[in-house]
Design a protein around this motif. Structure first.
Motif, PDB file in Angstrom:
ATOM      1  N   PRO A 156      45.428  36.682  25.380  1.00  0.00           N
ATOM      2  CA  PRO A 156      45.431  38.072  25.832  1.00  0.00           C
ATOM      3  C   PRO A 156      46.739  38.784  25.496  1.00  0.00           C
ATOM      4  O   PRO A 156      47.813  38.185  25.504  1.00  0.00           O
ATOM      5  CB  PRO A 156      45.242  37.960  27.345  1.00  0.00           C
ATOM      6  CG  PRO A 156      45.815  36.624  27.688  1.00  0.00           C
ATOM      7  CD  PRO A 156      45.514  35.734  26.510  1.00  0.00           C
ATOM      8  N   VAL A 157      46.612  40.070  25.200  1.00  0.00           N
ATOM      9  CA  VAL A 157      47.768  40.932  24.958  1.00  0.00           C
ATOM     10  C   VAL A 157      47.676  42.105  25.929  1.00  0.00           C
ATOM     11  O   VAL A 157      46.689  42.844  25.938  1.00  0.00           O
ATOM     12  CB  VAL A 157      47.797  41.448  23.504  1.00  0.00           C
ATOM     13  CG1 VAL A 157      48.970  42.407  23.304  1.00  0.00           C
ATOM     14  CG2 VAL A 157      47.893  40.277  22.527  1.00  0.00           C
ATOM     15  N   PHE A 158      48.701  42.272  26.764  1.00  0.00           N
ATOM     16  CA  PHE A 158      48.723  43.324  27.773  1.00  0.00           C
ATOM     17  C   PHE A 158      49.740  44.397  27.399  1.00  0.00           C
ATOM     18  O   PHE A 158      50.861  44.086  26.992  1.00  0.00           O
ATOM     19  CB  PHE A 158      49.116  42.755  29.140  1.00  0.00           C
ATOM     20  CG  PHE A 158      48.232  41.636  29.627  1.00  0.00           C
ATOM     21  CD1 PHE A 158      47.067  41.896  30.318  1.00  0.00           C
ATOM     22  CD2 PHE A 158      48.575  40.308  29.396  1.00  0.00           C
ATOM     23  CE1 PHE A 158      46.255  40.875  30.772  1.00  0.00           C
ATOM     24  CE2 PHE A 158      47.776  39.276  29.843  1.00  0.00           C
ATOM     25  CZ  PHE A 158      46.612  39.561  30.534  1.00  0.00           C
ATOM     26  N   VAL A 159      49.348  45.655  27.559  1.00  0.00           N
ATOM     27  CA  VAL A 159      50.264  46.787  27.384  1.00  0.00           C
ATOM     28  C   VAL A 159      50.251  47.568  28.693  1.00  0.00           C
ATOM     29  O   VAL A 159      49.198  48.062  29.115  1.00  0.00           O
ATOM     30  CB  VAL A 159      49.832  47.703  26.225  1.00  0.00           C
ATOM     31  CG1 VAL A 159      50.818  48.863  26.083  1.00  0.00           C
ATOM     32  CG2 VAL A 159      49.752  46.918  24.923  1.00  0.00           C
ATOM     33  N   ARG A 160      51.404  47.684  29.348  1.00  0.00           N
ATOM     34  CA  ARG A 160      51.450  48.223  30.699  1.00  0.00           C
ATOM     35  C   ARG A 160      52.286  49.494  30.808  1.00  0.00           C
ATOM     36  O   ARG A 160      53.335  49.613  30.177  1.00  0.00           O
ATOM     37  CB  ARG A 160      51.990  47.167  31.664  1.00  0.00           C
ATOM     38  CG  ARG A 160      51.067  45.960  31.767  1.00  0.00           C
ATOM     39  CD  ARG A 160      51.590  44.903  32.703  1.00  0.00           C
ATOM     40  NE  ARG A 160      50.606  43.820  32.842  1.00  0.00           N
ATOM     41  CZ  ARG A 160      50.882  42.539  32.698  1.00  0.00           C
ATOM     42  NH1 ARG A 160      52.113  42.158  32.427  1.00  0.00           N
ATOM     43  NH2 ARG A 160      49.931  41.628  32.831  1.00  0.00           N
ATOM     44  N   LYS A 161      51.782  50.377  31.656  1.00  0.00           N
ATOM     45  CA  LYS A 161      52.512  51.597  32.003  1.00  0.00           C
ATOM     46  C   LYS A 161      53.278  51.406  33.297  1.00  0.00           C
ATOM     47  O   LYS A 161      54.289  52.059  33.538  1.00  0.00           O
ATOM     48  CB  LYS A 161      51.537  52.767  32.134  1.00  0.00           C
ATOM     49  CG  LYS A 161      52.217  54.113  32.355  1.00  0.00           C
ATOM     50  CD  LYS A 161      51.189  55.230  32.388  1.00  0.00           C
ATOM     51  CE  LYS A 161      51.859  56.592  32.566  1.00  0.00           C
ATOM     52  NZ  LYS A 161      50.859  57.695  32.554  1.00  0.00           N
ATOM     53  N   VAL A 162      52.788  50.517  34.157  1.00  0.00           N
ATOM     54  CA  VAL A 162      53.443  50.201  35.428  1.00  0.00           C
ATOM     55  C   VAL A 162      53.751  48.711  35.461  1.00  0.00           C
ATOM     56  O   VAL A 162      53.061  47.906  34.819  1.00  0.00           O
ATOM     57  CB  VAL A 162      52.551  50.589  36.631  1.00  0.00           C
ATOM     58  CG1 VAL A 162      52.315  52.086  36.639  1.00  0.00           C
ATOM     59  CG2 VAL A 162      51.212  49.858  36.580  1.00  0.00           C
TER      60      VAL A 162
END
Length: 270
Positions: A156-162
């Protein structure tokens, strides 16, 4: 008239971290707020060169933790992450690096995007030569079946704003179940927050320091609200008090610390 047929079967095997062909430095990639660049390192421990194509695929997590490929994922990260290169060849006992660049993450209208990096092994030339030899050896009206194994790995690859540290996990309910003379603990958890979260689960008996059952790095993916987990309690002595402890993965932050109902456990046994 010659009726020669060659049927080549492609078998796909999905795994994470490592298999016979390649080892990975990470089992997930996480872009926290303001992070733009990540690297994934691959090592080939074999004596043959390995070639992989690199792409993205979207997957949906089910309440039991299963991942299913889906084209309808609303929080896909495909358009927000650039990967380079798209194909790599790793020499025997060699290594390669994949670069991942997050773009425009500040424009996200959700707390987190997620896609899965897919590495698909490119069939070796020797496999093609074998299939060609099969075809050449066919007699009239003969059919040959060639078997070609193709392995794929996904992480998995996560891109987060928070920040992911804002997300919490809570225990909703639990029950003891006995099936085929095996006692297990069924648990339902809820996730509170706008990102995915990973947890470590331990079940302790009495004053034991070591858990009698455990689960490490339980993934709980956004936006799934509830997650079911089952742990085998074969190592329980049948009378010691039981305690459930759930922590944020790799930390001492406690999500859940709760004594379990011994009466319910004994009732399940009998």
């Amino acid at each position: 008239m010659f009726n020669k047929y060659v049927v080549i079967l492609f078998l796909f095997c999905f795994s994470t971290i490592s298999h016979a062909g390649v080892s990975l430095s990470h089992y997930r990639i996480e872009f926290e707020p303001n992070q733009r660049l990540q690297h994934l390192y691959l090592f080939n421990p074999s004596e043959e060169a390995q070639t992989y194509r690199i792409s993205f695929v979207d997957m949906e997590m089910k309440p039991d933790g299963r991942l299913e490929q889906s084209d309808g994922v609303k929080n896909s990260a495909k358009k927000y992450v650039r990967i380079s290169p798209r194909q790599i060849k790793i020499a025997p006992n060699g290594n390669q690096t994949i670069k991942l660049l997050a773009r425009n993450s500040h424009r996200l209208d959700v707390g987190e995007l997620r896609s899965h990096l897919l590495l698909t092994e490119v069939p070796k030339e020797t496999a093609n030569n074998i299939n060609q030899a099969l075809e050449n050896s066919l007699g009239d009206d003969e059919v040959s079946v060639g078997l070609q194994m193709t392995t794929s790995l996904s992480i998995p690859v996560f891109v987060r704003k928070v920040p992911s540290t804002n997300t919490q996990v809570a225990l909703d309910s639990y029950s003891f179940v006995k099936k085929d003379n095996q006692l297990s603990l069924n648990m339902q958890f809820s996730r509170y927050g706008n990102t995915s979260v990973y947890s470590d689960i331990d079940v302790y008996a009495g004053n034991d320091i070591e858990p009698i059952a455990m689960l490490r790095s339980m993934g709980f993916y956004y936006p799934l609200p509830q997650r079911m987990v089952n742990l085998n309690l074969d190592n329980w002595d049948g009378h010691s008090p039981l305690k459930l402890v759930v922590k944020r993965h790799g930390t001492e932050q406690v999500f859940v610390s709760e004594g379990l109902n011994l009466v319910s456990a004994l009732a399940a046994i009998h």
